[in-house]
Design a protein around this motif. Structure first.
Motif, PDB file in Angstrom:
ATOM      1  N   PHE A 196      12.228  10.708  11.041  1.00 57.02           N
ATOM      2  CA  PHE A 196      11.274  11.805  10.943  1.00 57.02           C
ATOM      3  C   PHE A 196      10.217  11.631  12.030  1.00 57.02           C
ATOM      4  N   ILE A 197      10.041  12.653  12.872  1.00 59.98           N
ATOM      5  CA  ILE A 197       8.982  12.627  13.874  1.00 59.98           C
ATOM      6  C   ILE A 197       8.243  13.960  13.849  1.00 59.98           C
ATOM      7  N   SER A 198       6.989  13.943  14.204  1.00 59.39           N
ATOM      8  CA  SER A 198       6.217  15.187  14.252  1.00 59.39           C
ATOM      9  C   SER A 198       5.095  15.059  15.272  1.00 59.39           C
ATOM     10  N   ASP A 199       4.415  16.173  15.511  1.00 59.99           N
ATOM     11  CA  ASP A 199       3.206  16.191  16.323  1.00 59.99           C
ATOM     12  C   ASP A 199       3.428  15.538  17.688  1.00 59.99           C
ATOM     13  N   ASP A 243       4.963  20.895  15.124  1.00 57.89           N
ATOM     14  CA  ASP A 243       4.154  20.677  16.321  1.00 57.89           C
ATOM     15  C   ASP A 243       4.910  19.869  17.369  1.00 57.89           C
ATOM     16  N   ILE A 244       6.186  20.183  17.524  1.00 52.88           N
ATOM     17  CA  ILE A 244       6.999  19.505  18.533  1.00 52.88           C
ATOM     18  C   ILE A 244       6.668  20.076  19.910  1.00 52.88           C
ATOM     19  N   ILE A 245       6.742  21.402  20.033  1.00 50.21           N
ATOM     20  CA  ILE A 245       6.315  22.086  21.254  1.00 50.21           C
ATOM     21  C   ILE A 245       4.988  22.766  20.948  1.00 50.21           C
ATOM     22  N   LEU A 291       8.794  15.872  -7.781  1.00 55.85           N
ATOM     23  CA  LEU A 291       9.468  15.053  -6.779  1.00 55.85           C
ATOM     24  C   LEU A 291       8.940  13.619  -6.808  1.00 55.85           C
ATOM     25  N   ASN A 292       9.578  12.768  -6.006  1.00 54.74           N
ATOM     26  CA  ASN A 292       9.115  11.381  -5.890  1.00 54.74           C
ATOM     27  C   ASN A 292       8.071  11.201  -4.800  1.00 54.74           C
ATOM     28  N   GLY A 293       7.992  12.165  -3.865  1.00 57.80           N
ATOM     29  CA  GLY A 293       7.014  12.031  -2.801  1.00 57.80           C
ATOM     30  C   GLY A 293       7.108  13.163  -1.802  1.00 57.80           C
ATOM     31  N   HIS A 294       6.316  13.043  -0.742  1.00 57.02           N
ATOM     32  CA  HIS A 294       6.245  14.073   0.290  1.00 57.02           C
ATOM     33  C   HIS A 294       6.206  13.393   1.652  1.00 57.02           C
ATOM     34  N   ILE A 295       6.945  13.977   2.595  1.00 61.31           N
ATOM     35  CA  ILE A 295       6.960  13.497   3.982  1.00 61.31           C
ATOM     36  C   ILE A 295       6.362  14.592   4.856  1.00 61.31           C
ATOM     37  N   CYS A 296       5.325  14.244   5.632  1.00 61.16           N
ATOM     38  CA  CYS A 296       4.644  15.249   6.452  1.00 61.16           C
ATOM     39  C   CYS A 296       4.093  14.606   7.712  1.00 61.16           C
ATOM     40  N   GLY A 297       3.376  15.420   8.493  1.00 63.82           N
ATOM     41  CA  GLY A 297       2.679  14.954   9.689  1.00 63.82           C
ATOM     42  C   GLY A 297       1.307  15.586   9.710  1.00 63.82           C
ATOM     43  N   HIS A 298       1.024  16.372  10.748  1.00 62.41           N
ATOM     44  CA  HIS A 298      -0.122  17.266  10.862  1.00 62.41           C
ATOM     45  C   HIS A 298      -1.446  16.600  11.214  1.00 62.41           C
ATOM     46  N   ILE A 299      -1.844  15.554  10.478  1.00 66.30           N
ATOM     47  CA  ILE A 299      -3.200  15.026  10.670  1.00 66.30           C
ATOM     48  C   ILE A 299      -3.249  13.862  11.667  1.00 66.30           C
ATOM     49  N   HIS A 300      -2.115  13.545  12.305  1.00 66.11           N
ATOM     50  CA  HIS A 300      -2.080  12.481  13.328  1.00 66.11           C
ATOM     51  C   HIS A 300      -2.576  11.156  12.758  1.00 66.11           C
ATOM     52  N   TYR A 301      -2.133  10.842  11.562  1.00 65.13           N
ATOM     53  CA  TYR A 301      -2.535   9.574  10.937  1.00 65.13           C
ATOM     54  C   TYR A 301      -1.375   9.104  10.073  1.00 65.13           C
ATOM     55  N   GLY A 302      -0.473   8.317  10.684  1.00 60.83           N
ATOM     56  CA  GLY A 302       0.684   7.816   9.958  1.00 60.83           C
ATOM     57  C   GLY A 302       0.273   6.954   8.783  1.00 60.83           C
ATOM     58  N   GLN A 303       1.061   7.045   7.712  1.00 62.66           N
ATOM     59  CA  GLN A 303       0.662   6.334   6.502  1.00 62.66           C
ATOM     60  C   GLN A 303       1.836   6.177   5.554  1.00 62.66           C
ATOM     61  N   VAL A 304       1.882   5.055   4.873  1.00 62.40           N
ATOM     62  CA  VAL A 304       2.779   4.810   3.749  1.00 62.40           C
ATOM     63  C   VAL A 304       1.918   4.324   2.602  1.00 62.40           C
ATOM     64  N   ARG A 305       1.867   5.098   1.508  1.00 60.61           N
ATOM     65  CA  ARG A 305       1.077   4.653   0.353  1.00 60.61           C
ATOM     66  C   ARG A 305       1.483   5.443  -0.873  1.00 60.61           C
ATOM     67  N   THR A 306       1.182   4.888  -2.039  1.00 62.07           N
ATOM     68  CA  THR A 306       1.390   5.598  -3.289  1.00 62.07           C
ATOM     69  C   THR A 306       0.048   6.136  -3.778  1.00 62.07           C
ATOM     70  N   ILE A 307       0.077   7.357  -4.309  1.00 62.21           N
ATOM     71  CA  ILE A 307      -1.119   7.993  -4.861  1.00 62.21           C
ATOM     72  C   ILE A 307      -0.754   8.512  -6.241  1.00 62.21           C
ATOM     73  N   ASP A 308      -1.292   7.884  -7.265  1.00 65.73           N
ATOM     74  CA  ASP A 308      -1.004   8.266  -8.655  1.00 65.73           C
ATOM     75  C   ASP A 308       0.499   8.356  -8.900  1.00 65.73           C
ATOM     76  N   GLY A 309       1.215   7.366  -8.402  1.00 57.21           N
ATOM     77  CA  GLY A 309       2.654   7.300  -8.640  1.00 57.21           C
ATOM     78  C   GLY A 309       3.497   8.091  -7.660  1.00 57.21           C
ATOM     79  N   MET A 310       2.878   8.899  -6.811  1.00 52.13           N
ATOM     80  CA  MET A 310       3.610   9.673  -5.809  1.00 52.13           C
ATOM     81  C   MET A 310       3.624   8.930  -4.481  1.00 52.13           C
TER      82      MET A 310
END
Length: 285
Positions: A10-13, A43-45, A196-215
């Motif tokens: 997965f790549i973005s921005d 935000d690829i192009i 769902l079990n989670g969400h994969i996104c980009g947008h804010i230019h701040y890569g992250q792996v973390r759980t938030i309230d089980g998500m």
């Protein structure tokens, strides 16, 4: 040549068409990547930037050619437009040169976990477009990115590794971190509402792996400031990696455990020495 083998990437921005795009690092990443699925998460192009000023580096065209070649070789490529390439949302459901364009996607991991994949701009506060602070923020961001280019041009001349100045700045501004945390919470809440079990996104230019309230919140970062991608291995573990002269693992989430991305690692990724677990990586040429 050691290859980066994974199930999904997965790549973005990327922001092709802007001077801040780190196309050379991205090309090195793509040329060593072997995957079944490649998600282009918006935000690829940068069509917005190209509308204001026509600027294009030959490496940017080579990035597009590399992606199209991957699709030709049988990689499933899904393009999910973001806010800077939103014009492509009018092509949702179509396939161009083997690249399928979708508004969002449901990704089922090798371990059965289910993720919504979207660019993430739909989670911006409704009032952000009406705030004068938006203009101030964009102006400051452009200045930081300009400084980042100058700093790393100097570091390259001294044979020093890439240093993401803008991420270091973000990591030390309270209001910026507060905005990031609030954004992450909204994204995680959206995943919970969808069951769902989670969400994969980009947008804010701040890569992250973390759980938030089980998500599970997974942000694949960008190729303007931090040069990061998210990769999934054959058993469904997700790993955020930084890719430049010193490829570095920044966070990992398997079904058994989550090793979150600490702010220090995000800011100083190129100074680390821990390599991603998915493969032996060759430093960028």
């Amino acid at each position: 040549m050691a290859m980066l083998r994974c199930r999904s990437a997965f790549i973005s921005d990327v922001h092709l068409g802007t001077p801040d795009c780190k196309a050379a690092y991205l090309l090195d990443f793509l040329r060593q990547l072997q995957c079944q699925k490649l998600y282009l998460v918006g935000d690829i192009i940068d069509l917005e930037a190209l509308g204001r000023r026509r600027w294009w580096h030959p490496d940017h065209g080579t990035v597009i050619a590399e992606v199209l070649d991957m699709a030709r070789r049988g990689v499933e490529v899904i393009y999910i437009p973001g806010n800077h390439d939103a014009a492509l949302r009018g092509l949702v459901g179509q396939s161009i040169c083997g690249v399928r364009i979708e508004l969002d996607a449901l990704h089922v991991g090798a371990d059965g976990r289910r993720y919504r994949v979207s660019h993430g701009d739909e989670y911006d506060p409704e009032q952000i477009g009406r705030s004068w602070m938006l203009h101030v923020g964009e102006t400051m961001h452009r200045f930081i990115c300009w400084s980042n280019r100058r700093l790393n041009a100097w570091r390259r001349r001294l044979a020093l590794p890439y240093l993401p100045l803008s991420i270091i700045v973000k990591s030390h501004i309270g209001k910026a971190l507060a905005y990031i945390r609030a954004y992450e919470a909204r994204v995680a809440a959206g995943a919970r509402e969808r069951g769902l079990n989670g969400h994969i996104c980009g947008h804010i230019h701040y890569g992250q792996v973390r759980t938030i309230d089980g998500m599970l919140y997974l942000n694949d970062g960008d190729w303007v400031e931090h040069c990061t991608a998210l990769v999934e291995d054959d058993v469904g573990a997700m790993e955020l990696i930084h890719w430049s002269e010193q490829p570095t693992a920044l966070g990992r989430a398997s079904r058994e455990e989550v090793l979150p991305s600490p702010a220090a690692a995000l800011a100083l990724a190129p100074l680390g020495h821990r390599k991603p677990d998915t493969a032996r990586l060759r430093p960028a040429a």
